[in-house]
Design a protein around this motif. Structure first.
Motif, PDB file in Angstrom:
ATOM      1  N   SER A   1      88.292 -25.392  52.585  1.00  0.00           N
ATOM      2  CA  SER A   1      87.869 -24.771  53.844  1.00  0.00           C
ATOM      3  C   SER A   1      88.104 -23.266  53.862  1.00  0.00           C
ATOM      4  CB  SER A   1      88.578 -25.424  55.026  1.00  0.00           C
ATOM      5  OG  SER A   1      89.972 -25.146  54.975  1.00  0.00           O
ATOM      6  N   VAL A   2      88.976 -22.775  52.996  1.00  0.00           N
ATOM      7  CA  VAL A   2      89.263 -21.342  52.964  1.00  0.00           C
ATOM      8  C   VAL A   2      88.945 -20.705  51.606  1.00  0.00           C
ATOM      9  CG1 VAL A   2      91.031 -21.429  54.752  1.00  0.00           C
ATOM     10  CG2 VAL A   2      91.691 -21.750  52.380  1.00  0.00           C
ATOM     11  N   ALA A   3      88.400 -21.491  50.695  1.00  0.00           N
ATOM     12  CA  ALA A   3      88.087 -20.974  49.359  1.00  0.00           C
ATOM     13  C   ALA A   3      86.914 -20.003  49.416  1.00  0.00           C
ATOM     14  CB  ALA A   3      87.750 -22.124  48.419  1.00  0.00           C
ATOM     15  N   ARG A   4      86.978 -18.962  48.615  1.00  0.00           N
ATOM     16  CA  ARG A   4      85.913 -17.958  48.545  1.00  0.00           C
ATOM     17  C   ARG A   4      84.695 -18.577  47.872  1.00  0.00           C
ATOM     18  NH1 ARG A   4      86.096 -12.710  49.029  1.00  0.00           N
ATOM     19  NH2 ARG A   4      88.334 -12.629  48.794  1.00  0.00           N
ATOM     20  N   GLU A   5      83.530 -18.329  48.463  1.00  0.00           N
ATOM     21  CA  GLU A   5      82.302 -18.867  47.896  1.00  0.00           C
ATOM     22  C   GLU A   5      81.477 -17.799  47.174  1.00  0.00           C
ATOM     23  OE1 GLU A   5      80.184 -20.904  50.946  1.00  0.00           O
ATOM     24  OE2 GLU A   5      81.809 -22.298  51.328  1.00  0.00           O
ATOM     25  N   GLY A   6      81.548 -16.563  47.634  1.00  0.00           N
ATOM     26  CA  GLY A   6      80.768 -15.494  47.019  1.00  0.00           C
ATOM     27  C   GLY A   6      81.627 -14.637  46.117  1.00  0.00           C
ATOM     28  N   GLU A   7      80.967 -13.680  45.482  1.00  0.00           N
ATOM     29  CA  GLU A   7      81.695 -12.743  44.635  1.00  0.00           C
ATOM     30  C   GLU A   7      82.432 -11.729  45.493  1.00  0.00           C
ATOM     31  OE1 GLU A   7      79.939 -11.014  41.227  1.00  0.00           O
ATOM     32  OE2 GLU A   7      78.437 -12.602  41.075  1.00  0.00           O
ATOM     33  N   ILE A   8      83.435 -11.102  44.903  1.00  0.00           N
ATOM     34  CA  ILE A   8      84.181 -10.070  45.619  1.00  0.00           C
ATOM     35  C   ILE A   8      83.852  -8.708  45.028  1.00  0.00           C
ATOM     36  CG2 ILE A   8      86.056 -11.621  46.248  1.00  0.00           C
ATOM     37  CD1 ILE A   8      87.704 -10.286  44.014  1.00  0.00           C
ATOM     38  N   LEU A   9      84.027  -7.678  45.822  1.00  0.00           N
ATOM     39  CA  LEU A   9      83.843  -6.298  45.376  1.00  0.00           C
ATOM     40  C   LEU A   9      82.497  -6.106  44.656  1.00  0.00           C
ATOM     41  CD1 LEU A   9      87.462  -5.674  44.045  1.00  0.00           C
ATOM     42  CD2 LEU A   9      86.591  -5.235  46.325  1.00  0.00           C
ATOM     43  N   GLU A  10      81.418  -6.463  45.334  1.00  0.00           N
ATOM     44  CA  GLU A  10      80.092  -6.425  44.725  1.00  0.00           C
ATOM     45  C   GLU A  10      79.477  -5.032  44.669  1.00  0.00           C
ATOM     46  OE1 GLU A  10      77.847  -9.171  47.050  1.00  0.00           O
ATOM     47  OE2 GLU A  10      78.551 -10.897  45.910  1.00  0.00           O
ATOM     48  N   HIS A  11      79.962  -4.103  45.453  1.00  0.00           N
ATOM     49  CA  HIS A  11      79.368  -2.767  45.477  1.00  0.00           C
ATOM     50  C   HIS A  11      79.497  -2.116  44.100  1.00  0.00           C
ATOM     51  CE1 HIS A  11      78.642   1.428  46.553  1.00  0.00           C
ATOM     52  NE2 HIS A  11      78.034   0.950  47.642  1.00  0.00           N
ATOM     53  N   PRO A  12      78.471  -1.414  43.648  1.00  0.00           N
ATOM     54  CA  PRO A  12      78.489  -0.799  42.308  1.00  0.00           C
ATOM     55  C   PRO A  12      79.666   0.150  42.077  1.00  0.00           C
ATOM     56  CG  PRO A  12      76.294  -0.682  43.254  1.00  0.00           C
ATOM     57  CD  PRO A  12      77.195  -1.216  44.322  1.00  0.00           C
ATOM     58  N   ILE A  13      80.189   0.741  43.124  1.00  0.00           N
ATOM     59  CA  ILE A  13      81.293   1.695  42.952  1.00  0.00           C
ATOM     60  C   ILE A  13      82.518   1.026  42.319  1.00  0.00           C
ATOM     61  CG2 ILE A  13      82.499   1.510  45.170  1.00  0.00           C
ATOM     62  CD1 ILE A  13      81.515   4.760  43.447  1.00  0.00           C
ATOM     63  N   PHE A  14      82.696  -0.294  42.579  1.00  0.00           N
ATOM     64  CA  PHE A  14      83.837  -1.005  42.000  1.00  0.00           C
ATOM     65  C   PHE A  14      83.641  -1.276  40.519  1.00  0.00           C
ATOM     66  CE2 PHE A  14      84.048  -2.160  46.545  1.00  0.00           C
ATOM     67  CZ  PHE A  14      85.295  -1.618  46.809  1.00  0.00           C
ATOM     68  N   ARG A  15      82.406  -1.235  40.054  1.00  0.00           N
ATOM     69  CA  ARG A  15      82.142  -1.402  38.619  1.00  0.00           C
ATOM     70  C   ARG A  15      82.168  -0.054  37.902  1.00  0.00           C
ATOM     71  NH1 ARG A  15      79.508  -5.268  41.280  1.00  0.00           N
ATOM     72  NH2 ARG A  15      79.641  -7.409  40.542  1.00  0.00           N
ATOM     73  N   GLN A  16      82.001   1.006  38.656  1.00  0.00           N
ATOM     74  CA  GLN A  16      82.001   2.349  38.084  1.00  0.00           C
ATOM     75  C   GLN A  16      83.419   2.821  37.797  1.00  0.00           C
ATOM     76  OE1 GLN A  16      79.899   5.136  40.526  1.00  0.00           O
ATOM     77  NE2 GLN A  16      80.441   6.892  39.268  1.00  0.00           N
ATOM     78  N   HIS A  17      84.368   2.458  38.629  1.00  0.00           N
ATOM     79  CA  HIS A  17      85.765   2.893  38.481  1.00  0.00           C
ATOM     80  C   HIS A  17      86.591   1.693  38.039  1.00  0.00           C
ATOM     81  CE1 HIS A  17      84.617   6.656  40.296  1.00  0.00           C
ATOM     82  NE2 HIS A  17      84.054   5.979  41.286  1.00  0.00           N
ATOM     83  N   HIS A  18      87.124   1.769  36.829  1.00  0.00           N
ATOM     84  CA  HIS A  18      87.778   0.606  36.223  1.00  0.00           C
ATOM     85  C   HIS A  18      89.298   0.611  36.328  1.00  0.00           C
ATOM     86  CE1 HIS A  18      83.979  -0.806  34.647  1.00  0.00           C
ATOM     87  NE2 HIS A  18      83.728   0.424  34.235  1.00  0.00           N
ATOM     88  N   SER A  19      89.863   1.625  36.921  1.00  0.00           N
ATOM     89  CA  SER A  19      91.314   1.630  37.081  1.00  0.00           C
ATOM     90  C   SER A  19      91.656   2.113  38.488  1.00  0.00           C
ATOM     91  CB  SER A  19      91.982   2.537  36.043  1.00  0.00           C
ATOM     92  OG  SER A  19      91.741   3.902  36.348  1.00  0.00           O
ATOM     93  N   GLU A  20      92.860   1.827  38.880  1.00  0.00           N
ATOM     94  CA  GLU A  20      93.314   2.271  40.200  1.00  0.00           C
ATOM     95  C   GLU A  20      93.306   3.794  40.288  1.00  0.00           C
ATOM     96  OE1 GLU A  20      97.154   1.739  43.182  1.00  0.00           O
ATOM     97  OE2 GLU A  20      97.180   0.818  41.209  1.00  0.00           O
ATOM     98  N   THR A  21      93.689   4.443  39.201  1.00  0.00           N
ATOM     99  CA  THR A  21      93.708   5.908  39.186  1.00  0.00           C
ATOM    100  C   THR A  21      92.306   6.480  39.372  1.00  0.00           C
ATOM    101  OG1 THR A  21      95.627   5.883  37.731  1.00  0.00           O
ATOM    102  CG2 THR A  21      94.375   7.924  37.833  1.00  0.00           C
ATOM    103  N   GLN A  22      91.328   5.913  38.680  1.00  0.00           N
ATOM    104  CA  GLN A  22      89.960   6.381  38.832  1.00  0.00           C
ATOM    105  C   GLN A  22      89.468   6.189  40.266  1.00  0.00           C
ATOM    106  OE1 GLN A  22      87.966   4.043  35.837  1.00  0.00           O
ATOM    107  NE2 GLN A  22      87.896   5.765  34.393  1.00  0.00           N
ATOM    108  N   MET A  23      89.804   5.040  40.865  1.00  0.00           N
ATOM    109  CA  MET A  23      89.385   4.773  42.241  1.00  0.00           C
ATOM    110  C   MET A  23      90.038   5.761  43.203  1.00  0.00           C
ATOM    111  SD  MET A  23      87.517   3.156  44.378  1.00  0.00           S
ATOM    112  CE  MET A  23      86.900   1.708  43.566  1.00  0.00           C
ATOM    113  N   LEU A  24      91.319   6.049  43.001  1.00  0.00           N
ATOM    114  CA  LEU A  24      92.005   7.001  43.875  1.00  0.00           C
ATOM    115  C   LEU A  24      91.417   8.405  43.740  1.00  0.00           C
ATOM    116  CD1 LEU A  24      95.696   5.799  43.563  1.00  0.00           C
ATOM    117  CD2 LEU A  24      94.187   5.622  45.548  1.00  0.00           C
ATOM    118  N   ARG A  25      91.046   8.780  42.524  1.00  0.00           N
ATOM    119  CA  ARG A  25      90.405  10.093  42.335  1.00  0.00           C
ATOM    120  C   ARG A  25      89.064  10.152  43.057  1.00  0.00           C
ATOM    121  NH1 ARG A  25      92.046  10.631  36.061  1.00  0.00           N
ATOM    122  NH2 ARG A  25      94.081  11.559  36.409  1.00  0.00           N
TER     123      ARG A  25
END
Length: 114
Positions: free
Chosen positions: A78-102
């Motif tokens: 009843s609470v399980a995720r059905e779709g993908e997470i973080l689908e926006h392209p920006i999450f695929r462009q930045h592969h580390s926490e540091t890159q995302m913070l920059r």
């Protein structure tokens, strides 16, 4: 995941030094906090066999049952995720926490921060 916790060794009639010695004998490392307390830290790579060795070697528990947490690994449908997470392209462009913070800092500098 990374978990740290303390164990009162007096409940097993042992001192912290005895537990540390037993842990070292099986290749584990525990931190002595005081004469009756040890600290244990576990990272993502730990296995059930590692836990079993720690319980057997450090705490003298013969044949420990480590299956009690099996229900915690299942997610209710009843609470399980059905779709993908973080689908926006920006999450695929930045592969580390540091890159995302920059990236977020660059948005902030342009006054476009979220």
């Amino acid at each position: 995941f990374f978990d740290s916790f303390t164990v009162d060794t007096s409940s097993k009639g042992m001192s912290a030094a005895q537990v540390q010695s037993g842990a070292a004998a099986v290749g584990a490392n525990v931190r002595i906090i005081d004469e009756n307390t040890v600290g244990v830290s576990m990272g993502e790579g730990i296995t059930r066999d590692d836990i079993k060795m720690l319980l057997t070697g450090a705490f003298n528990i013969t044949n420990p049952d480590i299956s009690a947490d099996a229900s915690l690994t299942e997610v209710d449908a009843s609470v399980a995720r059905e779709g993908e997470i973080l689908e926006h392209p920006i999450f695929r462009q930045h592969h580390s926490e540091t890159q995302m913070l920059r990236y977020l800092k660059a948005l902030e500098n342009r006054d476009l921060a979220l």
